[in-house]
Design a protein around this motif. Sequence first.
Motif, mmCIF file in Angstrom:
data_model
loop_
_atom_site.group_PDB
_atom_site.id
_atom_site.type_symbol
_atom_site.label_atom_id
_atom_site.label_comp_id
_atom_site.label_asym_id
_atom_site.label_seq_id
_atom_site.Cartn_x
_atom_site.Cartn_y
_atom_site.Cartn_z
ATOM 1 N N ARG A 35 10.600 -3.451 11.268
ATOM 2 C CA ARG A 35 9.979 -3.998 10.057
ATOM 3 C C ARG A 35 9.334 -2.847 9.297
ATOM 4 O O ARG A 35 8.514 -2.115 9.841
ATOM 5 C CB ARG A 35 8.916 -5.048 10.384
ATOM 6 C CG ARG A 35 8.349 -5.717 9.128
ATOM 7 C CD ARG A 35 7.107 -6.560 9.433
ATOM 8 N NE ARG A 35 7.357 -7.603 10.405
ATOM 9 C CZ ARG A 35 7.861 -8.799 10.113
ATOM 10 N NH1 ARG A 35 8.187 -9.094 8.857
ATOM 11 N NH2 ARG A 35 8.039 -9.698 11.057
ATOM 12 N N ALA A 36 9.709 -2.673 8.035
ATOM 13 C CA ALA A 36 9.110 -1.631 7.205
ATOM 14 C C ALA A 36 7.677 -2.014 6.861
ATOM 15 O O ALA A 36 7.387 -3.165 6.530
ATOM 16 C CB ALA A 36 9.920 -1.430 5.934
ATOM 17 N N VAL A 37 6.768 -1.048 6.966
ATOM 18 C CA VAL A 37 5.357 -1.269 6.634
ATOM 19 C C VAL A 37 4.857 -0.092 5.814
ATOM 20 O O VAL A 37 5.496 0.957 5.740
ATOM 21 C CB VAL A 37 4.488 -1.434 7.905
ATOM 22 C CG1 VAL A 37 4.898 -2.672 8.687
ATOM 23 C CG2 VAL A 37 4.576 -0.184 8.783
ATOM 24 N N CYS A 38 3.706 -0.270 5.186
ATOM 25 C CA CYS A 38 3.127 0.775 4.338
ATOM 26 C C CYS A 38 1.639 0.901 4.634
ATOM 27 O O CYS A 38 0.978 -0.089 4.998
ATOM 28 C CB CYS A 38 3.350 0.437 2.861
ATOM 29 S SG CYS A 38 2.797 1.726 1.712
ATOM 30 N N SER A 39 1.109 2.099 4.452
ATOM 31 C CA SER A 39 -0.309 2.336 4.726
ATOM 32 C C SER A 39 -1.232 1.543 3.807
ATOM 33 O O SER A 39 -2.413 1.380 4.101
ATOM 34 C CB SER A 39 -0.627 3.831 4.593
ATOM 35 O OG SER A 39 -0.323 4.293 3.276
ATOM 36 N N CYS A 40 -0.699 1.021 2.690
ATOM 37 C CA CYS A 40 -1.511 0.222 1.774
ATOM 38 C C CYS A 40 -1.727 -1.197 2.296
ATOM 39 O O CYS A 40 -2.489 -1.975 1.717
ATOM 40 C CB CYS A 40 -0.886 0.172 0.387
ATOM 41 S SG CYS A 40 0.640 -0.815 0.310
#
Length: 227
Positions: free
Chosen positions: A61-66
Amino acid sequence: MWQLDTDHRAAHIGAALGYLGDDERAPTYRVGRAHYERTWRDGQWEGPEEDRPETPPDFLRAVCSCGWYARVLVEMHPDAASSRRRVPQGQDRARAFWLAHALAATSAALPDDAEQARARAMEWLRTLADSQPLAALALTRQLRADVDEIEQRAVRHARALEVPWEDIGAAVGTTRQQAWRKHKGLAPLDEKEARDVLRPTFLPSYQHDDGHPPYTVTDIDLTPLFD
């Protein structure tokens, strides 16, 4: 982990969480009192050796620091069994999901040289207005048409990146409703155009005419933090 070179504030660093089987949570590790979800990068689990899973993930699952999380799972193995929604193609596909998010999230940031380019153009136009006013007037008429074309192009690309109408309205100095009413008749990008907007630059076929990509993605190696 991934970062756009145009994200100068490092506000949108991406990664791929790994999931095993039908587990609803990614494996975790602990540093002090804090628990962190493990990410999968270049064929290995990130994080310390202790309690590191012995098998590769079944899904990413792609995730982002935001704080953004992709709504879909990417299937690592075609024969992986799960009833959950998933998309094939592995880590590159997970990175493409994050890239679409990061491009949309950073689309309002002006390039470093944008203000200087605008100032140079205005200085040239003022000089033209002083020396050849009729030529300057004819040029301003053409520039208005050019600006309208650029605005429509930018709106179509922003919508392809799922930028909300509220943000589009704010960018052009209007409300969400006014922006929607003005541009609701624009045709969406066709399949090829949309694919080009979202095409990751790690695919070498996507380049400007001068041979350079419009943006680049940098892999960030965090392994030394755990050695």
